[in-house]
Design an enzyme around this catalytic site. Structure first.
Site, PDB file in Angstrom:
ATOM      1  CG  ASP A 110      -1.768   1.147   1.416  1.00  0.00           C
ATOM      2  OD1 ASP A 110      -2.785   1.202   0.727  1.00  0.00           O
ATOM      3  OD2 ASP A 110      -1.447   2.046   2.240  1.00  0.00           O
ATOM      4  CD  GLU A 168      -2.378   2.541  -3.408  1.00  0.00           C
ATOM      5  OE1 GLU A 168      -1.660   2.742  -2.412  1.00  0.00           O
ATOM      6  OE2 GLU A 168      -3.514   3.006  -3.489  1.00  0.00           O
TER       7      GLU A 168
END
Ligand code: GLC
Length: 680
Positions: free
Chosen positions: A306, A376
């Site tokens: 993330d 990401e």
């Protein structure tokens, strides 16, 4: 050398060795006649006729003494076949070795599991509620595993289910080694993972390295300046109400918060309740790496990393340059008003990720157990920054960074736009790397709402016929839409309602029953159910060949079955205001596909300039009903939002003459005689 009779054993002894006496008995050989004379004969291998007759009367068979064996073995009729056999064995062995080396050298690399299946994103709060509290959970996911089998999807990324105060719905982690009670228990997780593995499904976890929750024990100990934890977060001196610089959070406003306990400001790239970890502290790196090991040991198959570009920030605290220098600094409070030269993609970031890659690979040596990493990072037009996550020739990093370009498809939706976005990735991707495509996730408004329902099918066809790994956000397989929820839950939406991510996070629509089959709750669900749930749901679409679901499924099955779709070339052949068309072809395979996608209005496409295409093209699949079974290449009609998969047979490839229009990750050729692929 002497041969003597041993009275005790009743055997003949040559030196120290004992022989089976039976061979003499069989041949009526008088043992006493075997004396020095024979030994002499054998040692010289030149015997008188009489002596030779004596020994050649002994027939060769197992158990004969060495002397006799030698006598026979030197005879041509025995020696010749023996030598022939010997050289044959050598020749066969060498041929086998050469063949093995050739096969190894010529075989293309096998595709890994994350290359052969789409990845499906489950947002656990919204997928399936098993206990009637209105919020999805792990048992719910387990109950619905057959949905993935039905769709032929084998990799499931589950958004965070760690223990969390849920300020950012799980992206604020209180304990990385525990499951939040809202989602279940660690036993539920173990059970889910075991069930998934037994069904051949892979589980990808969300891993959130940049920050923790402010409720995490590390933060509590850090604000108290407990020694080991004191520098676990980024603390700087400041006066309450006056941030140390102009850095702003992704969710808006200053990224510094004054902590009265410690009397300093801490840094957070997201919410105040999500303090950033200090990755310049080796103990933080170690603790976070241990967490990766914890889950790898449990057997998870990979991680979605993330918000990676936020992991490090500059140590100096200089203000970031304003995009518009004229703006009064006090009005700069959103991400897009600054150039993030000091807070995004800082030097050292890739070292951290590459080290984690090494950890993943340590656990992934067994065949079929490769551990997967996807990163990401929204770098927008800074393509080269995104591509860095692929690593280099010498240092592996992510298997791929998420490709978010297609999320921009609805902006100026057209055939040209689709080609432009596909090409943006393909032309910038490092050679030999594997592409991937995202058309939705929990942070972005659903395609069906931005591009329009009319384009849902064609977007799914694009996603599943391009080379590389497709990612599907839950609900996209049935065309779920954004929902205007009555009460905003998302913290980003609370800051700016236009940015709320709630609309794309509403419960999965399983059936026309209570709460769309998502939950038995009588008190509603955590976000409103879409009003269209009676027509847009899995139950009504299953079995209807014209439904979004069945078309998704057909494409997913086709993608696995047709090597040309996974390993073949991608070649652009057409793009205009309406249509984007590309070929998928494989050297050595005469069967190829033309994918013709309409992102505009009803139109007719003339591909007669593409000489490599045969005159007639067979319709393999169409997203609209009433399509003819074949088209002439000079007149292919499509309606608004229609996708066509046309099949043809040819021995003329398009890519050799159009190198700049074609891409392949790893070249492979098909050998029809043996039905195999080889490197070419
Ligand atoms: C990622 C997540 C997003 C979350 C943010 C902070 O961008 O996708 O949902 O809010 O990280 O963790």
């Amino acid at each position: 050398m002497s041969l003597t009779k041993d009275d005790k054993t009743n055997g003949l002894e040559l030196q120290e060795r004992v022989f089976n006496p039976s061979f003499q008995t069989d041949n009526d050989l008088d043992q006493s006649s075997l004396g020095d004379h024979q030994v002499q004969c054998i040692s010289t291998i030149t015997c008188t006729g009489e002596e030779q007759t004596a020994y050649t009367q002994i027939k060769p068979y197992a158990g004969m003494p060495k002397e006799v064996l030698l006598l026979y073995s030197s005879q041509t009729r025995y020696r010749l076949p023996r030598e022939i056999l010997f050289w044959l064995t050598i020749a066969c062995t060498l041929t086998l070795i050469a063949l093995t080396i050739t096969v190894i050298a010529l075989s293309p690399r096998c595709l890994s599991w994350w290359q052969t299946t789409p990845v499906y994103q489950v947002y656990p709060r919204s997928f399936k509620d098993s206990n009637g509290d209105g919020v999805g959970d792990l048992r719910g996911i387990k109950d619905k595993l057959s949905h993935f089998q039905y769709l032929n999807i084998k990799a499931i990324w589950i958004s965070p289910f760690y223990k969390s105060p849920m300020k950012d719905f799980g992206y604020d982690v209180e304990d990385f080694r525990d499951v939040d009670p809202l989602f279940g228990t660690m036993a539920d997780f173990d059970d889910l993972l075991a069930s998934m593995h037994s069904m051949g499904l892979k589980l990808i976890m969300d891993y959130i390295p940049n920050h923790t929750s402010d409720k995490h024990i590390w933060f509590q100990l850090s604000r108290n300046q407990t020694e080991y934890y004191s520098d676990f977060y980024i603390w700087v001196n400041c006066t309450e109400g006056i941030p140390p610089n102009n850095w702003v959070s992704v969710f808006g406003n200053s990224s510094w918060t004054y902590d009265p306990v410690r009397g300093q400001c801490y840094f957070h790239q997201f919410l105040t309740e999500q303090p950033d970890l200090n990755f310049r502290n080796p103990n933080v790196v170690k603790e976070m790496t241990d967490i990766i090991h914890f889950w790898l040991k449990k057997g998870v198959d990979g991680f979605r990393m993330d918000a990676v570009k936020h992991i490090l920030e500059a140590k100096h605290l200089r203000n970031e340059p304003q995009v518009n220098p004229e703006e009064p600094p006090e009005t700069v409070n959103t991400e897009f008003q600054l150039y993030h030269d000091y807070t995004y993609t800082q030097l050292g970031l890739h070292d951290i990720l590459r080290n984690w890659r090494v950890d993943l690979d340590e656990y992934g040596r067994e065949p079929g157990r490769n551990r997967f990493m996807v990163t990401e990072s929204y770098d927008y037009e800074e393509t080269e920054k995104t591509m860095m996550y692929y690593g280099t020739r010498f240092a592996k990093e992510a298997d791929f960074p998420f490709n978010f370009y297609l999320l921009d498809l609805p902006t100026g939706l057209s055939g040209v736009r689709a080609k432009e976005l596909v090409n943006l990735w393909m032309s910038n991707m490092p050679r030999g790397k594997w592409p991937n495509w995202v058309v939705g996730n929990h942070d972005k408004a659903r395609m069906s709402s931005r591009a329009g329902q009319d384009y849902v099918r064609v977007i799914n066809m694009l996603l599943l016929t391009l080379p590389g790994t497709p990612t599907t956000y839950y609900g996209e397989e049935i065309g779920m839409e954004n929902v205007n929820v009555s009460v905003i839950q998302d913290p980003f939406g609370k800051f700016n309602p236009n940015n709320s991510r709630d609309p794309q996070r509403t419960p999965m629509q399983w059936s026309s029953g209570l709460n769309a089959g998502f939950s038995d709750s009588k008190n509603g669900t955590w976000l409103d159910i879409s009003p269209n749930f009676t027509t847009v749901n899995v139950e009504v679409q299953r079995g209807d060949p014209t439904s979004v679901l069945e078309q998704y499924r057909s494409l997913s099955l086709l993608r696995e079955r047709e090597t040309v779709l996974t390993r073949g070339w991608l070649c652009y052949v057409w793009a205009d205001g309406d249509v984007f068309a590309f070929l998928r072809e494989l050297d050595g395979l005469n069967r190829a596909f033309l994918v013709l996608l309409n992102f505009g209005e009803d139109t007719e496409t003339d591909l007669s300039v593409i000489l490599e295409l045969p005159e007639r093209l067979t319709v393999h699949m169409s997203t609209s009903s009433g399509t003819p079974s074949s088209f002439s290449k000079s007149k292919i009609t499509t309606s608004k939002g229609q996708g066509l998969l046309l099949e043809y047979s040819t021995n003329q490839r398009f890519h050799p003459g159009h190198a700049s229009e074609c891409y392949v990750s790893e070249k492979a050729c098909y050998l029809s005689a043996l039905d195999i692929l080889y490197q070419c």
